[in-house]
Write a protein that holds these residues in place. Sequence first.
Motif, PDB file in Angstrom:
ATOM      1  N   SER A  16       0.831  -1.203   0.000  1.00 16.85           N
ATOM      2  CA  SER A  16       0.000   0.000   0.000  1.00 16.85           C
ATOM      3  C   SER A  16       0.862   1.247   0.000  1.00 16.85           C
ATOM      4  CB  SER A  16      -0.974  -0.011   1.190  1.00 16.85           C
ATOM      5  OG  SER A  16      -0.274  -0.191   2.405  1.00 16.85           O
ATOM      6  N   THR A  17       1.144   1.791   1.158  1.00 12.90           N
ATOM      7  CA  THR A  17       1.807   3.083   1.244  1.00 12.90           C
ATOM      8  C   THR A  17       3.322   2.968   1.086  1.00 12.90           C
ATOM      9  OG1 THR A  17       0.087   3.877   2.735  1.00 12.90           O
ATOM     10  CG2 THR A  17       2.115   5.162   2.629  1.00 12.90           C
ATOM     11  N   VAL A  18       3.852   3.698   0.113  1.00 14.61           N
ATOM     12  CA  VAL A  18       5.300   3.792  -0.097  1.00 14.61           C
ATOM     13  C   VAL A  18       5.728   5.196   0.313  1.00 14.61           C
ATOM     14  CG1 VAL A  18       7.183   3.736  -1.777  1.00 14.61           C
ATOM     15  CG2 VAL A  18       5.251   2.154  -2.008  1.00 14.61           C
ATOM     16  N   VAL A  19       6.640   5.289   1.258  1.00  8.77           N
ATOM     17  CA  VAL A  19       7.140   6.584   1.727  1.00  8.77           C
ATOM     18  C   VAL A  19       8.572   6.771   1.261  1.00  8.77           C
ATOM     19  CG1 VAL A  19       7.748   7.965   3.739  1.00  8.77           C
ATOM     20  CG2 VAL A  19       5.620   6.634   3.734  1.00  8.77           C
ATOM     21  N   LEU A  20       8.815   7.868   0.547  1.00  5.50           N
ATOM     22  CA  LEU A  20      10.160   8.246   0.115  1.00  5.50           C
ATOM     23  C   LEU A  20      10.624   9.396   0.998  1.00  5.50           C
ATOM     24  CD1 LEU A  20       9.387   8.094  -3.683  1.00  5.50           C
ATOM     25  CD2 LEU A  20      11.188   6.780  -2.586  1.00  5.50           C
ATOM     26  N   VAL A  21      11.705   9.175   1.737  1.00  7.11           N
ATOM     27  CA  VAL A  21      12.197  10.164   2.691  1.00  7.11           C
ATOM     28  C   VAL A  21      13.266  11.037   2.033  1.00  7.11           C
ATOM     29  CG1 VAL A  21      13.301  10.547   4.908  1.00  7.11           C
ATOM     30  CG2 VAL A  21      11.697   8.643   4.619  1.00  7.11           C
ATOM     31  N   ALA A  22      13.010  12.345   2.024  1.00  7.12           N
ATOM     32  CA  ALA A  22      13.936  13.328   1.450  1.00  7.12           C
ATOM     33  C   ALA A  22      14.386  14.302   2.541  1.00  7.12           C
ATOM     34  CB  ALA A  22      13.260  14.070   0.307  1.00  7.12           C
ATOM     35  N   PHE A  23      15.299  15.185   2.189  1.00  6.86           N
ATOM     36  CA  PHE A  23      15.812  16.201   3.115  1.00  6.86           C
ATOM     37  C   PHE A  23      16.508  17.261   2.271  1.00  6.86           C
ATOM     38  CE2 PHE A  23      18.383  12.370   2.842  1.00  6.86           C
ATOM     39  CZ  PHE A  23      19.546  12.847   2.259  1.00  6.86           C
ATOM     40  N   ASP A  24      16.769  18.411   2.834  1.00  5.46           N
ATOM     41  CA  ASP A  24      17.464  19.455   2.080  1.00  5.46           C
ATOM     42  C   ASP A  24      18.822  18.949   1.621  1.00  5.46           C
ATOM     43  OD1 ASP A  24      15.594  21.547   2.074  1.00  5.46           O
ATOM     44  OD2 ASP A  24      16.149  22.158   4.099  1.00  5.46           O
ATOM     45  N   GLY A  25      19.093  19.109   0.315  1.00  2.00           N
ATOM     46  CA  GLY A  25      20.332  18.616  -0.256  1.00  2.00           C
ATOM     47  C   GLY A  25      20.224  17.205  -0.793  1.00  2.00           C
ATOM     48  N   VAL A  26      19.019  16.663  -0.828  1.00  4.75           N
ATOM     49  CA  VAL A  26      18.822  15.313  -1.337  1.00  4.75           C
ATOM     50  C   VAL A  26      19.117  15.265  -2.834  1.00  4.75           C
ATOM     51  CG1 VAL A  26      16.381  15.583  -1.955  1.00  4.75           C
ATOM     52  CG2 VAL A  26      17.222  13.340  -1.239  1.00  4.75           C
ATOM     53  N   GLU A  27      19.541  14.111  -3.327  1.00  2.81           N
ATOM     54  CA  GLU A  27      19.731  13.899  -4.755  1.00  2.81           C
ATOM     55  C   GLU A  27      18.356  13.733  -5.385  1.00  2.81           C
ATOM     56  OE1 GLU A  27      20.658  13.645  -8.327  1.00  2.81           O
ATOM     57  OE2 GLU A  27      22.478  13.608  -7.070  1.00  2.81           O
ATOM     58  N   ALA A  28      18.013  14.607  -6.340  1.00  4.74           N
ATOM     59  CA  ALA A  28      16.664  14.618  -6.909  1.00  4.74           C
ATOM     60  C   ALA A  28      16.282  13.282  -7.533  1.00  4.74           C
ATOM     61  CB  ALA A  28      16.551  15.738  -7.938  1.00  4.74           C
ATOM     62  N   ILE A  29      17.220  12.652  -8.246  1.00  2.00           N
ATOM     63  CA  ILE A  29      16.902  11.399  -8.932  1.00  2.00           C
ATOM     64  C   ILE A  29      16.627  10.281  -7.929  1.00  2.00           C
ATOM     65  CG2 ILE A  29      17.742   9.681 -10.591  1.00  2.00           C
ATOM     66  CD1 ILE A  29      19.443  11.821 -11.848  1.00  2.00           C
ATOM     67  N   ASP A  30      17.261  10.351  -6.755  1.00  5.46           N
ATOM     68  CA  ASP A  30      17.019   9.328  -5.738  1.00  5.46           C
ATOM     69  C   ASP A  30      15.558   9.289  -5.312  1.00  5.46           C
ATOM     70  OD1 ASP A  30      19.711   8.899  -5.859  1.00  5.46           O
ATOM     71  OD2 ASP A  30      20.143   9.407  -3.772  1.00  5.46           O
ATOM     72  N   VAL A  31      14.891  10.420  -5.428  1.00  8.31           N
ATOM     73  CA  VAL A  31      13.474  10.497  -5.073  1.00  8.31           C
ATOM     74  C   VAL A  31      12.601  10.300  -6.308  1.00  8.31           C
ATOM     75  CG1 VAL A  31      11.654  11.938  -4.078  1.00  8.31           C
ATOM     76  CG2 VAL A  31      13.998  12.086  -3.188  1.00  8.31           C
ATOM     77  N   ALA A  32      12.926  11.038  -7.373  1.00  6.74           N
ATOM     78  CA  ALA A  32      12.078  11.020  -8.568  1.00  6.74           C
ATOM     79  C   ALA A  32      12.080   9.670  -9.264  1.00  6.74           C
ATOM     80  CB  ALA A  32      12.541  12.110  -9.543  1.00  6.74           C
ATOM     81  N   GLY A  33      13.234   8.989  -9.300  1.00 11.15           N
ATOM     82  CA  GLY A  33      13.312   7.705  -9.992  1.00 11.15           C
ATOM     83  C   GLY A  33      12.385   6.658  -9.387  1.00 11.15           C
ATOM     84  N   PRO A  34      12.556   6.334  -8.095  1.00 18.19           N
ATOM     85  CA  PRO A  34      11.649   5.364  -7.482  1.00 18.19           C
ATOM     86  C   PRO A  34      10.187   5.805  -7.500  1.00 18.19           C
ATOM     87  CG  PRO A  34      13.629   5.587  -6.158  1.00 18.19           C
ATOM     88  CD  PRO A  34      13.683   6.666  -7.196  1.00 18.19           C
ATOM     89  N   ALA A  35       9.945   7.112  -7.287  1.00 22.58           N
ATOM     90  CA  ALA A  35       8.560   7.607  -7.310  1.00 22.58           C
ATOM     91  C   ALA A  35       7.918   7.334  -8.662  1.00 22.58           C
ATOM     92  CB  ALA A  35       8.536   9.104  -6.992  1.00 22.58           C
ATOM     93  N   SER A  36       8.672   7.516  -9.730  1.00 24.99           N
ATOM     94  CA  SER A  36       8.145   7.263 -11.070  1.00 24.99           C
ATOM     95  C   SER A  36       7.814   5.794 -11.259  1.00 24.99           C
ATOM     96  CB  SER A  36       9.166   7.714 -12.119  1.00 24.99           C
ATOM     97  OG  SER A  36       8.675   7.485 -13.427  1.00 24.99           O
ATOM     98  N   VAL A  37       8.689   4.914 -10.773  1.00 26.67           N
ATOM     99  CA  VAL A  37       8.455   3.473 -10.908  1.00 26.67           C
ATOM    100  C   VAL A  37       7.163   3.068 -10.193  1.00 26.67           C
ATOM    101  CG1 VAL A  37       9.294   1.185 -10.244  1.00 26.67           C
ATOM    102  CG2 VAL A  37      10.871   2.863 -11.231  1.00 26.67           C
ATOM    103  N   PHE A  38       6.998   3.504  -8.952  1.00 25.00           N
ATOM    104  CA  PHE A  38       5.813   3.108  -8.194  1.00 25.00           C
ATOM    105  C   PHE A  38       4.535   3.733  -8.752  1.00 25.00           C
ATOM    106  CE2 PHE A  38       9.030   2.106  -4.932  1.00 25.00           C
ATOM    107  CZ  PHE A  38       8.630   0.811  -4.638  1.00 25.00           C
ATOM    108  N   SER A  39       4.641   4.960  -9.265  1.00 24.86           N
ATOM    109  CA  SER A  39       3.457   5.583  -9.849  1.00 24.86           C
ATOM    110  C   SER A  39       3.021   4.845 -11.114  1.00 24.86           C
ATOM    111  CB  SER A  39       3.720   7.064 -10.154  1.00 24.86           C
ATOM    112  OG  SER A  39       4.693   7.214 -11.173  1.00 24.86           O
TER     113      SER A  39
END
Length: 338
Positions: A16-39
């Motif tokens: 069900s719920t997938v949580v991607l944890v980010a923070f200031d200075g995070v690598e954008a692709i580290d978040v956007a890549g997995p988010a795109s796959v799950f979406s």
Amino acid sequence: MPTPTHKDEEAAVPASTVVLVAFDGVEAIDVAGPASVFSKAEQLRPGSYEVLIASPDGGTVSTNSGLQLGDTRSLDALPAAIDTLIVAGGDEPAVRHAILEQRIGDWIAQAAPRVRRVASVCSGAFALAAAGLLDGREATTHWRVCEMLQELRPQVRVRQQRIYVRDGKVWTSAGVVTGIELALALVEDDLGHEVSMDIARTLALPMLRGGEQPQLTPALQAQASASHRLRELVAWIGTHPQEELAVEVLAERVGMSPRNFARAFAAETGCTPARFVERTRVAAAAQLLRQTGWTQERIASRSGFRSVDALQRAFVRLHGVTPGGWRDTGRTEARRGT
């Protein structure tokens, strides 16, 4: 009281719920890549996933490329039921700040017992290590900081030459674009190979690599110092391992004499054409051994070897194990993660 095993940790829970944890200075692709796959998985199988982007304080997060992630949820405001928790990575100062100042490791340690599986992309592994989740486990991170992780956390068995590693409920990946491959592996674990492959085709990935593949591929290393025309040839070889790849044929493709071509290729890539072709074909065969149930005869033909004997000799030469042994190792690792 018996000690829980890794298998016990992964009791079946509906995805069900997938949580991607980010923070200031995070690598954008580290978040956007997995988010795109799950979406995309959600588009293919509605009701499978809800993707949430979270950060220590919520609100807008600035990535290391200047892009901003708006309206992230604060960690404390996340729902109690989290199926998959993925911690992104970033540059060292940003990761250090998130761990030491924003206490992200403490939050992960508290959240992990109620999460079915926990994962990291790139240097996000340091946050999992700070939470104590990697102690006694195999793990990986970006090749530049593998030694640092090992030094800081000797209890972790760091695997430097892996795209991603699964050990029980904890998954770690090498970083940046390998976060996409990690996410695809997670989707495959949930929804099956067909869905994962459909997403890989949608994302136009050149191939779907297994976790055991090296972070720096032979093709990428060969291209590092090669001229433009040889870089293009290296890329072509990587996608055509079953073709005739003799020196004379390759030389003709780039308009050079065989002697000049062989000399230039070795000088620019640090590897003879024959050795590079062999490495490419073994890599292709390794993929097929892990991802299909094909016979070795079929795999040898598809990856460019003239016989099973040639495939076996090349495998032993490069990996110190037979193709059958390689396949068995993959099955053992898969069972170990269940």
